[in-house]
Write an enzyme that holds these catalytic residues in place. Structure first.
Site: not given
Lengths: 306, 306, 306, 306
Positions: D64, D67, D190, D260
């Protein structure tokens, strides 16, 4: 009092002024273009008598009424625990396509008549039947005795083009391990079931086994056991009308199942099956005039389960 | 098949092995100390016959069963819209004391049988009756013919000491403008209603009007109209068993109302009222052995509304 | 660039056209009648300089800004775990007075700046202080150096008359075991804190310890430790503006706390404390012109924490 | 105090005992097999100095953290309103992949760092870039100066095989009209972004623009404006650590983003960028030892934004 054609005609005239006060489902064009003037009622008694009035022989999109048929087929094919481990038996208390409850309850839909639950049933049928779509069509034709019943391909295709929310529901259930097949083909089957075109007479005949301890009045065959019949009626009574099941029980007092095409079926156990059709819906998504017609019918013939 | 004392005794023996597999309500000491061995069943037919077995004359805390009595009294005192503008008629789909739904739905409880709804009914009774607590007690005594019925003051006081969540519910409804009186006195009335001590025989007699088109079999008086009777049964069938109404309909197939004291009443419209008692509860808060006894009764006498 | 009176005046003129585009809080009459024309800004530097413009010496209802003061007092009186076992440190992601999250998270409020969290803090202060209301008033007077600060008794009484939702919150936390004292007196203390009347100058001085590693610039006393100061600022930055904390950080980039009276305090750690006042609120409940004034201030002096 | 290699080494030794007390992400095998013994820290100062310790040159799955990179790229390509009309700026207050909030808030994700928001950003990038996957890779290579950065194809493929929940999220947003492209290719992009393999040194260099008013220290190029930099840091500070943003601000006091894979980046605006790596996670999904290392670092060098 016994139902007669005159009684049905009187009831339809009494509810006709409600036309214009509801709203025809318009989320897909194929449904939106149905005339709001359609009005029909048919009764099929356990003696095999058909009583009808209005547009009772005109086929329309049965939509969610098909969920009762699909569940019946699943109950024929599966052991109870194979179904009820994957879908509950309780009313949802929320809009029929909400994902909130589905997430909170770990991907187990509340009951087989909300979209999520019906999609699980479609997944079950896809797992066990080689041609689930064909089988369901034959089931409807056999139970109604009407061999001309077809899927409305335009409606099915149109639903498929507006299937994002149902796809989201199916994928969320998959994420929780409660969906076994590929999402798209199962949704396609599900939408075909909703796109069955049947008339009020077809519907009343089709569901006659629910009024007759599981034996189809039309065919004389035992479709489900008496216990399963009672179970199906119990599920219809508590969960069959989206978030309006309590109101329907309060006013009509019969197990029933509605569809956004404006049809509703209702059962008087031991006596008869009733189907109504009026395309305009109330805010809960149930036929406005149709519900009122059933309430009047219940009052006038003095029948309800309560 | 007609119910007999032997039938009830057989059923109780068949369900007795379930004792030990449920859990007696223990959120207040007065309930927790009730013996889990208690087991009772009583039937009151529309002919006025009492059939009973087990501890059917022993009084216990009826708890939420009182909600059906309070609602009946409210329906006698108020016009329909005065009640149904303030409380819904739909199953809740959530735990019986959840505040989430109440907040989402702007302080209007889903139905009169979840705590929030019953508290609204208690608020209604407090607005119209000078002595609501006394009136309810008289109502129960009159309907049952048992003048010895009392409130269990220890239970009522104990409930009041554990009333924080119900106080939160009442205050939230007040914040939404759906509560008219002071919170504490209304809760006190509400808890007294829950603390009514009645036996299975008392209960079966008390609710006989629900099986008899609104006429009390015990007193011969019209308590509610036939339409109101149908409405009450519809509400019981869809909302009467907390978050287990669907399962109860599926298995038992009768309108019913349960309480955490382990009692359940069930109605066979046109025929009889049944009461069972076994203090251990299933995870939904309904009597474990009691539900099973009703399921067996339904099967053996071949009666259900479906 | 250093802030000057001219800068503040320029900023106030630039944001003045926003007056009329927000909405003065009107849930109690005492707040609703405040003139929407009020506009003020005050800066208190770590050197002890006061810079001010507009109605900066006029006292107004600080409302939720008091939550930062109450939490500071609680952090002085309690060990960290005694506070943080009972209230979280995370943004709520929901309206500031919602009960849904509180129920889902078992009565533990998300943070000390939503109502539920501030009520827990008030409960903590009630447990340890013999006269919590007097103590908080003295704390505000001492930190601001303004001995004329008072509670607005009309506002406090008016809040108490509209306290149903907060009572519901407190009772729900009690039901979860997260509330120790009687509900009404604690709410009364809580509403008094909200009813503190302070000016922008008062506020900027009062919270100077947050910009100065815990040492009050006004009194020279260490109020909290440098670590506690950092913690308080972190909580203000992530949770200080109801459901608009992210937007405030994005636009202003300073830890801050707002109140529905139209006041906001903001901190430039190591440099200064700022207070603004304009009664009209945006949809998140934060001062519309006040937020804009802080955004301009941040841009013009080239300061933000990011 | 200035950071040194010795300081980082000391910190890593101090947090090493936490290894064994967290849990390596195991929802896909490719992540589950990473050694839990990995421990690394790297600092990249605005002067261009690299300070590092432990496994700081070993590449891992940034998950993540990507992001923040994707959002930066979107902010370069789109006008602010084109982004912020489709995704919010507020903390979510719920688990990072919950659909409940997304449904309640009509398909508009709370912020760009929860999965739903990052999927919207991926949808934006897919709409404007002909080869979004290649572009993001080049962006990472350019900003880090490390031309060997690659996508871990095994991780990306494995994520794709466990993508049901993210597919559900994307379809639900489509149902609300907040998703423009086909679901599967966007999810594939993604997941590739999440599968970027980078070392702590790579990450510290890559995000140096966030500490340097938008100018990459590595390349000297202006990546985003100073205002955008402040906005990105504000979003990281309030929303960057899933449901642990408040706790992270409270303990560490820096804008940050976790993954994570066990990596976290943190920013000291005006001074330096820090990256840590330790695969075991705390219950909020953030690196357990990594967070502790950043807290110690913040204390020892006396830096935080508060």
């Amino acid at each position: 009092m016994k139902p007669t054609e005159q009684l049905l005609t009187d009831i339809l005239e009494e509810v006709r002024p409600l036309i214009g006060k509801g709203k025809v489902a318009d989320y897909i064009p194929a449904l939106a273009k149905v005339s709001n003037q359609k009005l029909a009622m048919a009764v099929y008694t356990n003696d095999g008598e058909v009583i009808k009035s209005g547009d009772a022989d005109e086929a329309f999109s049965i939509q969610s009424i098909s969920k009762a048929l699909s569940l019946t087929l699943a109950m024929v094919l599966y052991k109870p625990e194979e179904i009820w481990d994957r879908v509950g038996k309780e009313p949802s208390g929320q809009a029929f396509n909400s994902m909130i409850q589905l997430e909170m309850e770990q991907g187990i839909p509340r009951n087989p008549f909300i979209n999520a639950g019906a999609i699980v049933v479609a997944d079950l049928l896809s797992s066990r039947l080689s041609a689930p779509r064909q089988r369901l069509l034959e089931f409807a034709r056999q139970l109604s005795g009407d061999t001309h019943i077809v899927y409305d391909k335009v409606v099915a295709a149109s639903e498929m083009m507006h299937s994002d929310r149902n796809a989201a529901i199916a994928y969320l259930m998959r994420a929780f391990g409660n969906f076994d097949n590929d999402v798209i083909p199962v949704l396609n089957n599900y939408f075909h079931a909703c796109a069955l075109k049947m008339s009020c007479v077809d519907l009343a005949k089709t569901f006659s086994y629910l009024a007759n301890k599981g034996v189809s009045v039309q065919t004389g065959k035992q479709i489900v056991t008496p216990t399963q019949t009672k179970q199906l009626n119990a599920l219809l009574a508590t969960c069959g009308l989206y978030d309006g099941a309590g109101e329907f029980a309060y006013r009509v007092g019969m197990p029933g199942k509605s569809g956004v095409g404006g049809g509703i079926i209702a059962i008087v156990p031991g006596e008869m099956t009733i189907a109504v059709w009026s395309p305009e819906l109330d805010p809960s998504g149930n036929s406005l005039a149709g519900t009122q017609a059933l309430e009047l019918f219940s009052e006038k013939i003095g029948r309800s389960i309560f």
